[in-house]
Design an enzyme around this catalytic site. Structure first.
Site, PDB file in Angstrom:
ATOM      1  N   ASN A   1     -37.873 -17.722 -89.476  1.00 48.17           N
ATOM      2  CA  ASN A   1     -36.933 -17.052 -88.577  1.00 48.17           C
ATOM      3  C   ASN A   1     -35.533 -17.662 -88.670  1.00 48.17           C
ATOM      4  O   ASN A   1     -34.530 -16.963 -88.670  1.00 48.17           O
ATOM      5  CB  ASN A   1     -37.435 -17.135 -87.135  1.00 48.17           C
ATOM      6  CG  ASN A   1     -38.577 -16.169 -86.881  1.00 48.17           C
ATOM      7  OD1 ASN A   1     -38.714 -15.169 -87.583  1.00 48.17           O
ATOM      8  ND2 ASN A   1     -39.402 -16.461 -85.892  1.00 48.17           N
TER       9      ASN A   1
ATOM     10  N   ASP B   1     -52.687 -19.270 -88.078  1.00 49.99           N
ATOM     11  CA  ASP B   1     -51.314 -19.537 -87.675  1.00 49.99           C
ATOM     12  C   ASP B   1     -50.451 -19.633 -88.929  1.00 49.99           C
ATOM     13  O   ASP B   1     -50.791 -20.350 -89.878  1.00 49.99           O
ATOM     14  CB  ASP B   1     -51.238 -20.841 -86.884  1.00 49.99           C
ATOM     15  CG  ASP B   1     -49.836 -21.066 -86.345  1.00 49.99           C
ATOM     16  OD1 ASP B   1     -49.033 -21.681 -87.064  1.00 49.99           O
ATOM     17  OD2 ASP B   1     -49.547 -20.612 -85.225  1.00 49.99           O
TER      18      ASP B   1
ATOM     19  N   GLU C   1     -46.950 -15.862 -84.122  1.00 55.79           N
ATOM     20  CA  GLU C   1     -47.380 -15.913 -85.513  1.00 55.79           C
ATOM     21  C   GLU C   1     -48.861 -16.179 -85.646  1.00 55.79           C
ATOM     22  O   GLU C   1     -49.332 -16.603 -86.698  1.00 55.79           O
ATOM     23  CB  GLU C   1     -46.597 -17.005 -86.252  1.00 55.79           C
ATOM     24  CG  GLU C   1     -46.866 -18.436 -85.780  1.00 55.79           C
ATOM     25  CD  GLU C   1     -45.947 -18.860 -84.664  1.00 55.79           C
ATOM     26  OE1 GLU C   1     -45.495 -17.974 -83.932  1.00 55.79           O
ATOM     27  OE2 GLU C   1     -45.705 -20.079 -84.519  1.00 55.79           O
TER      28      GLU C   1
ATOM     29  N   ASP D   1     -40.475 -10.703 -88.803  1.00 51.84           N
ATOM     30  CA  ASP D   1     -41.338  -9.582 -88.408  1.00 51.84           C
ATOM     31  C   ASP D   1     -42.004  -8.951 -89.622  1.00 51.84           C
ATOM     32  O   ASP D   1     -43.167  -8.543 -89.578  1.00 51.84           O
ATOM     33  CB  ASP D   1     -40.510  -8.540 -87.660  1.00 51.84           C
ATOM     34  CG  ASP D   1     -40.095  -9.021 -86.279  1.00 51.84           C
ATOM     35  OD1 ASP D   1     -39.198  -8.409 -85.679  1.00 51.84           O
ATOM     36  OD2 ASP D   1     -40.669 -10.022 -85.800  1.00 51.84           O
TER      37      ASP D   1
END
Length: 962
Positions: free
Chosen positions: A848, A840, A883, A857
């Protein structure tokens, strides 16, 4: 009066003749445990305790009934027992057919039989006790109302004795009922009561309890002592009990009598005399309400402050209280005359005829601190000390022999040995000294002959060579060449200290600070049994062989391992899977007062002539009789299926011979079971089998549950059996039949109809296609070829899109789940390890939010590239979602996979993300688990996810294993 006492004592000796042939422990040597409301009991007043034929222990309290399986209590109140007027219980009475009567407040009476409760009509007031007589009738002892008779299959109570408080009723072999009441003892013959007045020898006092011994004698517990019926008269059992208020009675397997009192605790009367156990010596309270001996011969004592248990534990101890000079012992010696010598920091004792005798002598009024002991060929005993060199014991008195002032290298002597040439070897903290037969001394030090001057142990092999264990390895003195040869431990052993030797015809076994080392005498080959092979502790002090087992002492307890099992593990090929090490670790829970067995002094453990093994510990010398351990595993061990759960919900257990019918669509089936041993419940081993699914027994070790998922419709039989540690499986399996019903489309008729319909459709299509093909053969051929090509291209595209992530072009969760579902069972069947990691990205939301979703991304794509670069072909990577990524490590354990994950984690942490976002740094957390102790892949994923959660909670940017 003396003549009467003589008659009573003679009778009692005859009464306990069987007991005299058995060994009993003093009350102080029993291992004790206490349970109360903090342990799961509903109330601390234990009004009654009993054991039913199925093996369960039952406890009656004022707040309900508790059923004990050795590990946990199941509480039953009037909410669980229909129509019971009150949860307060006073009496428990097992029936001959395996049932259990419970009775108590508000006259409540209920019978537990075949897993069902049948509540009877209530009595007029509280029931203190009840029995089921030979003709199945009930006799009730009621508070204030007296004794009542209830005929079998009747609800009518007939008053036999009125207006007294009745506490106990009992039936003798002649069918006579005896009743203990506030007015005294009643004899009820043909429902006609007769009060046993002082004319019969009893005092004018309330009687609280009654007991009929195995020999048929009636014992009476009254407010004024305990009495025994001899012919038609009652006589006091023992003068020490004459003024005690006896509330409970018990005859144990030795034939000894136990007396619970109102305020003085418990007394035991045996051929050894009267012993007392009270609150000062460990009882929760002095008010005794009930007594029981279970099938494993443990004594259960119900008090008003909890449930207390005494048992003959595997280990017992000799301490200062039993006559030792002190509690801290260092060395123990089994003498050829049958005595046992125990040395410690406070002196030396000789244990003989169950007495500890102190060896006299001191240094400046201070006791000698004994480090080592040895018996010479002439039977004399020599002692090495901490500060006074070597002493010789003459007529139970110390005589100084040699010290530093007379030529010894150091006064700290940890090892002594008379070799086959009658030379005395002395291992001290400053080297090795040999005293020859002519009295001359030879010194060997670490400057020349020894790897270390700190000598810990000495031993002689069959060839006469002397083995020397030091603080830096092992050397052997060759009897022929008169030179020392170093035994070099392999570097991977990393062992230095050699604390003890055991030498047989083939091997020398060494207890070291890294485990048990096996040295082959002919070839010099070595092998080690340490932590990697499954030992729970790697610092070992002494190796004691006994009946095919090795007993290994350590600072954390005593380890017992089968010698052949050790050989099997050490002889296993390097490329083969190492068998699981089976061992038993004994500590305070097994009767040792301290699990810290001492080492660095020899001998610190020894086998005695009676088959017992003795260990020097930090709190006395502990002893175990392996024969007693073996005997305890011969006791019948009942196995019980306690609960069945269907999709997480409990269902009622079926009656014997019946089956459980489950509806279609059951996805998860769980069984909970127990072995009803109260001595070692946590160490019981279990095997299960589900016939119809797998016809082989599956080892569950100590697990008390088994779960099955997605079973197809059909008939199954679940079976479970239990065994004691290091014992064979008993013929005690329990079984329950399960029938999983099917949906209509799962029935054979429906499947057959579908199959026939399918054939018909196929045939029709075939005929149509054949007819159509004959008409437009050329056109159809071209069209089919074109359509086939287009469909294949489209199918390939769809299939790829369905199993791959569009952003990273990596396999997605669907592909990962498919691979895992298809391969997990294969790996388990082949006993191949399979590890899974879940990755993770740490603080991804912050990326973000602070940089943008486009940057997020790009971060995901970059990490995907790093994972591809850092993993091998057989390590399957997938984007799990968001993620998160998953990695499958085929043929890797979690420990091996962790090294790869750590490398991946560091590559991510060290990667420069500034080209994606200015000032951007990224880390990731890994959660790891493997298939070693997992039965299905869902559980494997769940454990990996738990490990990831643990990594997150541990500060992120790390790898955790569960």
């Amino acid at each position: 009066m003396m003549r009467q006492l003589s008659i009573i004592c003679s009778f009692f000796v005859m009464f306990l003749c069987e007991a005299q042939e058995q060994t009993r422990l003093p009350l102080s040597d029993y291992f004790s445990e206490t349970w109360n409301t903090r342990s799961g009991l509903p109330h601390n007043s234990i009004n009654s305790v009993t054991q039913t034929q199925d093996g369960y222990l039952w406890v009656a309290t004022w707040e309900g009934l508790a059923r004990f399986n050795g590990q946990e209590f199941t509480i039953l109140t009037r909410a669980h027992i229909n129509n019971l007027p009150d949860s307060g219980l006073r009496a428990l009475t097992p029936t001959q057919s395996g049932g259990l009567y419970i009775a108590g407040s508000r006259g409540g009476i209920s019978l537990y039989q075949h897993r069902q409760w049948d509540t009877q009509r209530s009595a007029s007031t509280m029931v203190n006790h009840l029995i089921e007589s030979a003709d199945k009738s009930l006799w009730l002892a009621l508070e204030n109302d007296g004794v009542f008779y209830r005929e079998h299959n009747s609800d009518t109570d007939l008053a036999i004795i009125k207006n007294v408080s009745a506490y106990r009723v009992i039936e003798d072999s002649d069918g006579v009922i005896w009743a203990a009441t506030s007015a005294g003892l009643y004899k009820i013959d043909n429902k006609i009561p007769t009060l046993m007045t002082p004319h019969f020898g009893l005092p004018n006092a309330p009687v609280y309890n009654l007991l009929i011994t195995r020999g048929g004698s009636l014992i009476v517990g009254s407010e004024k002592g305990a009495w025994i019926k001899i012919n038609s008269q009652f006589r006091p059992i023992h003068e020490q009990l004459a003024n005690e208020s006896i509330s409970s009675l018990l005859e144990d397997n030795h034939g000894d009598l136990w007396f619970g009192t109102i305020n003085k605790g418990v007394f035991r009367l045996s051929p050894d005399g009267v012993e007392q156990l009270d609150a000062k010596n460990g009882l929760p309270a002095n008010r005794i309400l009930s007594l029981l001996q279970d099938r494993e011969n443990s004594i259960w004592i119900g008090t008003n402050a909890g449930l207390f248990r005494l048992r003959e534990s595997p280990f017992s101890s000799w301490t200062h209280k039993r006559g030792l000079a002190g509690d801290y012992t260092r060395t123990v010696l089994s003498h050829s005359d049958g005595s046992l010598w125990v040395g410690g920091s406070s002196g030396l004792n000789i244990i003989k005829n169950n007495r500890a005798i102190l060896v006299s002598g001191s240094k400046q009024s201070n006791p000698y601190s004994i480090l080592s002991l040895h018996e010479a060929p002439d039977g004399s005993v020599w002692a090495g000390t901490y500060t006074s060199g070597v002493l010789k014991v003459v007529n139970n008195t110390f005589t100084p022999f040699i010290s530093r002032s007379t030529g010894l290298g150091s006064n700290e002597v940890r090892a002594l040995l008379f070799d086959s040439k009658n030379r005395l070897w002395i291992g001290s903290a400053m080297g090795l000294t040999r005293i020859n037969e002519d009295g001359s001394l030879e010194q060997f030090t670490n400057k020349k002959e020894l790897p270390s001057g700190f000598i810990l142990t000495l031993s002689e092999d069959n060839a006469g060579n002397i083995w020397v264990g030091t603080g830096n390895g092992v050397v052997v003195f060759d009897i022929v060449s008169e030179h020392f040869t170093t035994v070099e431990f392999p570097r991977e052993f990393s062992a230095k200290y050699a604390f003890g030797f055991y030498i047989d015809d083939t091997y020398t076994w060494m207890a070291t600070d890294r485990g048990l080392v096996r040295y082959e005498l002919k070839s010099g080959k070595m092998a080690m049994l340490g932590l990697e092979q499954g030992l729970p502790i790697d610092k070992l002090f002494q190796v004691v062989p006994h009946n095919g087992s090795f007993w290994l002492s350590s600072n954390r307890g005593i380890i017992q391992i089968d010698k052949n099992h050790i050989q099997q593990i050490l002889d296993a090929p390097a490329n083969a899977k190492t068998p699981v090490l089976n061992y038993q670790l004994y500590d305070e829970g097994d009767g040792m007062l301290s699990a810290q067995a001492n080492g660095g002094s020899t001998p610190s453990a020894v086998t005695h002539h009676d088959g017992s093994i003795w260990f020097a510990t930090a709190k006395g010398v502990s002893t175990v009789k392996p024969a007693r351990l073996k005997a305890s595993t011969q006791i019948a061990l009942p196995t019980i299926i306690e609960n069945i759960f269907v999709d997480g919900k409990p269902i009622a257990l079926p009656l014997e011979g019946e089956s459980v019918f489950l509806p279609p669509g059951v996805s998860r089936l769980s069984f909970h079971y127990a072995g009803l041993s109260f001595i070692m419940p946590q160490r019981l081993n279990f095997q299960t089998q589900l016939k119809g699914f797998n016809d082989k027994w599956v080892n569950r070790q100590h697990m008390t549950g088994a779960e099955y998922t997605n079973l197809p419709p059909g008939e199954y039989t679940f079976m479970v059996r239990a065994s004691y540690p290091n014992a064979h499986w008993q013929d005690n399996q329990q079984a329950v039949n399960i029938v999983i019903q099917s949906f209509f489309w799962q029935k054979p008729q429906f499947k057959f109809a579908i199959f026939v319909l399918f054939l018909m459709v196929i045939f029709a299509i075939y005929k149509y296609r054949l007819y159509h093909y004959k008409k437009i053969e050329i056109e159809l051929t071209n069209r089919v070829e074109k359509q086939t090509q287009d469909l294949q291209t489209q199918a390939n595209a769809f299939a790829y899109q369905a199993t791959h992530d569009q952003l990273t072009d990596m396999p997605n969760r669907r592909a990962f789940d498919s691979w895992l579902a298809h391969n997990f069972a294969t790996y388990k069947q082949q006993n191949r390890p399979l590890a899974i990691a879940i990755l993770d990205i740490d603080h991804f939301k912050r990326i973000n939010d602070n940089w943008s979703h486009i940057v997020g991304d790009k971060v995901i794509c970059t990490i995907a590239d790093l994972l591809k670069d850092g993993c091998q072909e057989n390590q399957h990577i997938a984007r799990w979602g968001g993620e998160e990524f998953t990695i499958v490590f085929a043929d890797k354990t979690a420990g091996e996979a962790k090294m790869i994950c750590e490398a991946l984690r560091e590559s991510i942490a060290q990667h420069d993300f500034s080209a994606i976002g200015e000032g951007l740094s990224v880390t990731a957390s890994f959660g790891l688990s493997d298939s070693t102790n997992v039965g299905d892949y869902d559980r494997l994923l769940s454990r990996a996810d738990q490990a990831l959660y643990k990594a997150k909670n541990s500060g992120r940017n790390c790898t955790e294993i569960i």
